[in-house]
Design a protein around this motif. Sequence first.
Motif, PDB file in Angstrom:
ATOM      1  N   MET A 153      44.291  39.441  30.540  1.00  8.60           N
ATOM      2  CA  MET A 153      43.507  38.416  31.227  1.00  8.60           C
ATOM      3  C   MET A 153      42.006  38.583  31.005  1.00  8.60           C
ATOM      4  N   ASN A 205      43.290  34.485  29.016  1.00 11.63           N
ATOM      5  CA  ASN A 205      44.525  34.668  29.795  1.00 11.63           C
ATOM      6  C   ASN A 205      45.685  35.231  28.967  1.00 11.63           C
ATOM      7  N   ASP A 207      48.536  37.492  28.601  1.00  9.85           N
ATOM      8  CA  ASP A 207      49.346  38.093  29.660  1.00  9.85           C
ATOM      9  C   ASP A 207      50.153  39.259  29.094  1.00  9.85           C
ATOM     10  N   ASP A 245      47.938  41.195  38.497  1.00  9.93           N
ATOM     11  CA  ASP A 245      47.835  39.736  38.484  1.00  9.93           C
ATOM     12  C   ASP A 245      49.141  39.076  38.893  1.00  9.93           C
ATOM     13  N   ASN A 246      50.113  39.886  39.434  1.00 13.22           N
ATOM     14  CA  ASN A 246      51.388  39.318  39.865  1.00 13.22           C
ATOM     15  C   ASN A 246      51.701  39.802  41.280  1.00 13.22           C
ATOM     16  N   PHE A 340      41.366  38.852  40.968  1.00 16.16           N
ATOM     17  CA  PHE A 340      42.507  37.943  40.972  1.00 16.16           C
ATOM     18  C   PHE A 340      42.998  37.654  42.384  1.00 16.16           C
ATOM     19  N   THR A 341      42.134  37.825  43.376  1.00 11.22           N
ATOM     20  CA  THR A 341      42.551  37.544  44.747  1.00 11.22           C
ATOM     21  C   THR A 341      42.908  36.080  44.930  1.00 11.22           C
ATOM     22  N   ALA A 342      42.273  35.204  44.166  1.00 17.09           N
ATOM     23  CA  ALA A 342      42.570  33.780  44.293  1.00 17.09           C
ATOM     24  C   ALA A 342      43.985  33.460  43.837  1.00 17.09           C
ATOM     25  N   TRP A 343      44.604  34.374  43.082  1.00 17.66           N
ATOM     26  CA  TRP A 343      45.959  34.119  42.608  1.00 17.66           C
ATOM     27  C   TRP A 343      47.006  34.532  43.644  1.00 17.66           C
ATOM     28  N   TYR A 346      49.258  38.477  47.753  1.00 14.31           N
ATOM     29  CA  TYR A 346      50.040  39.513  47.086  1.00 14.31           C
ATOM     30  C   TYR A 346      51.015  40.157  48.078  1.00 14.31           C
TER      31      TYR A 346
END
Length: 781
Positions: A153, A205, A207, A245-246, A340-343, A346
């Motif tokens: 990313m 991006n 992955d 990121d997941n 990546f908190t916006a993703w 968690y």
Amino acid sequence: MTQQDVDQSVFSHPSLHRHRERAGKEGQVLHRSKRGWVWNQFFVIEEYTGPDPVLVGRLHSDVDSGKGRCKYILSGEGAGTIFVIDDKTGNIHATKTLDREEQAQYTLTAQAVDRDTNKPLEPPSEFIVKVQDINDNPPEFLHRPYFARVPEMSNVGTSVMQVTATDADDPTYGNSARLVYSILQGQPYFSVESQTGIIRTALPNMDREARQEYDVVIQAKDMGGHMGGLSGTTEVKITLTDVNDNPPKFPQSVYTMSVLEDKVSGEEVGRVKAKDPDQGENGLVSYRLTEGDGLGVFELTTDSQTREAVIKLKKMVDYETKRTYMLRIEGSNPHVDPRFTAWGPYRDEATVKIMVEDADEPPVFVAPSYNFEVEENAPAGTQVGRVHAKDTDVANNPVRYMIPRYTDVEQFFSVNSEDGMITTTRPLDREAQAWHNISVAAAEIGTNTPAYTHTVRVNIRVKDVNDNAPEFATNNEILMCEAITPGKVIETVSAVDKDEMAHRQHFTFSLAPEIAHNHNFSLKDNRDSTASVHVLRKGFSRLTQDVYFLPVEISDNGLPSLSSTQTLTVRVCSCDSRDTILSCNVEPYVLPAGLSTGALIAILACIVILLVVLFVALRRQKKEPLILFEEEDIRENIITYDDEGGGEEDTEAFDIATLQNPDGANSFLPRKDMKPELQGALRPGPGSTRGHSVDVDDFIKSRIAEADSDPTAPPYDSIQIYGYEGRDSVAGSLSSLESVTTESDLDYDYLQSWGPRFKRLADLYGTKDYPMNDTDDGEDS
């Protein structure tokens, strides 16, 4: 270039300068002399492969008139091997192919001398031959292959790494070493800067979970990348590293589990796991129970190996009380990347339903343990206490009781199988065992399976009763000096009791009634569980009486009180002036008069010495062989050597049973396998001579026939007799025993007058025949 012109510089001598000044003053016109003897440098192209040596340049001096008087000499690096000079014309040629990468230039020295006298016509001058570069080396990557890592990313243009190639060609001449980088494999994911070789990301991006590794090929080309340039390549392995990121995700939103009601606290109920494709700490998931009616009944742990959430019983469940529980479980990442908190979020949640299943449970005792007491010496059948258990199942079946034998090995107790009453089977002794720890098992009637049996601990204390009489605490023997003073305390006695009286225990002492009024000793009770023994008179003597017996009655304060009679032994001893005991033995007075202890010890020592001497003498006289048997019985194990040897003829081994001296075949031959009754000196027959020839084969055959016809002879193949001395020896016979039969000029009769020490020699060498004693058979002459 095939030839270089020689740069000529003019040098002015001081003498020539002064000559020109004088000529100017006189009005004469002078010509300044020119000299061309300063050399700068020559050039030659590397890797020249022409058929003829390449002309590097030409040396020429102004003093050379062209008539061959001037001779050119070349010295320095490569002179005579790589570079040769024509000593007449001054032409310099290169005879070998040159490589600039091996040596870029050569330093040489030129000199012009007179050909006839070898005198210098010009001073030596130094010049340089430079090897001119051509593009003959491709670029190389010295540290290949390359390995690089870049986070997944990453933004476009993120630097991955820099690769660098080197070119051995001259970077200062032309474009032979001017490199340009390009990417041959790895588009469109990565790119490379043409001038620096820096590799950068080219796509956004990327992955890691989709693709983790990339093989990129980078090319470096010289000549500025133009056509005709040389190139080299290298491989770069690029790995995408993981970032968080997941978010975690439960595969199911609802899980259903079941648990038997007989499970104990700490047992596992089930497992759930949230999946996270990230690696390492980015993929860690922590679990917790958020809500539900089973929060107080179940607990949650994490398996460190499988990273699963393990649901365990916190306390036992009861099917008859509650049959269903619900839990809400959450799984979340403990480490979140702020980029990546916006993703997020968690975390994820799932519902767990737990069903309680009915089980045939064993009976349960109403108390976790029981403590009872029973008096010691109580008769068999005395009740100790009752235990009670009940069946918690809906059926509520009746219960039976038993005592496992391993908890009551000696079977002191029994239990009523129906009501749980524990009784004794025989009287108990507290002094032997104060506590009995047994177990009582309860099971439903008709069930013998250990899994459906429940046991409880029963501790039984044996209460003490006063059933042991007191006795003296220490040794009951008292040592007393003969000259003791009346009224003196000779001993203070105390008592012990095996019963459990603790600090309330008290003892009283008194003399037995039969000696209460004796005139020798008295006893005083000190009222502290001790008593003192006093002497009433003086004048004790060991000769009169050496031992006194004093019976003492000891009583305790138990209910009822017990007493015993213990006897004190008072022994009279001899003491010194300080009342130090010397001896309490009476042996000096029982020994015979006039015989002391030292004398008795000396007598005993003499007797022992005499016995030892007698034993040794008997052992020396009695020397018998370990195995007793007749000599005639040992025939296969004894080889008799009666002869001294046969000289040179006796050096070979003959595999025959026996050989006897052929010279004495017709004379008397003694039996070698039997013990003769009388042995005398054996002499050869008068007819025997050393040189006489005998047929050995005939002799052997005759001996075999003689042995076969003699029924009393033993088998000669079992005993080897060497009686044949041999013949035809160069040195003659070595035996001194036969010297008496030879024709010798020596007379040995004088040995008869030498005395008894030489009697044996006189018998052997004298003229008279003297018979030999039996005792001399085994001696050497």
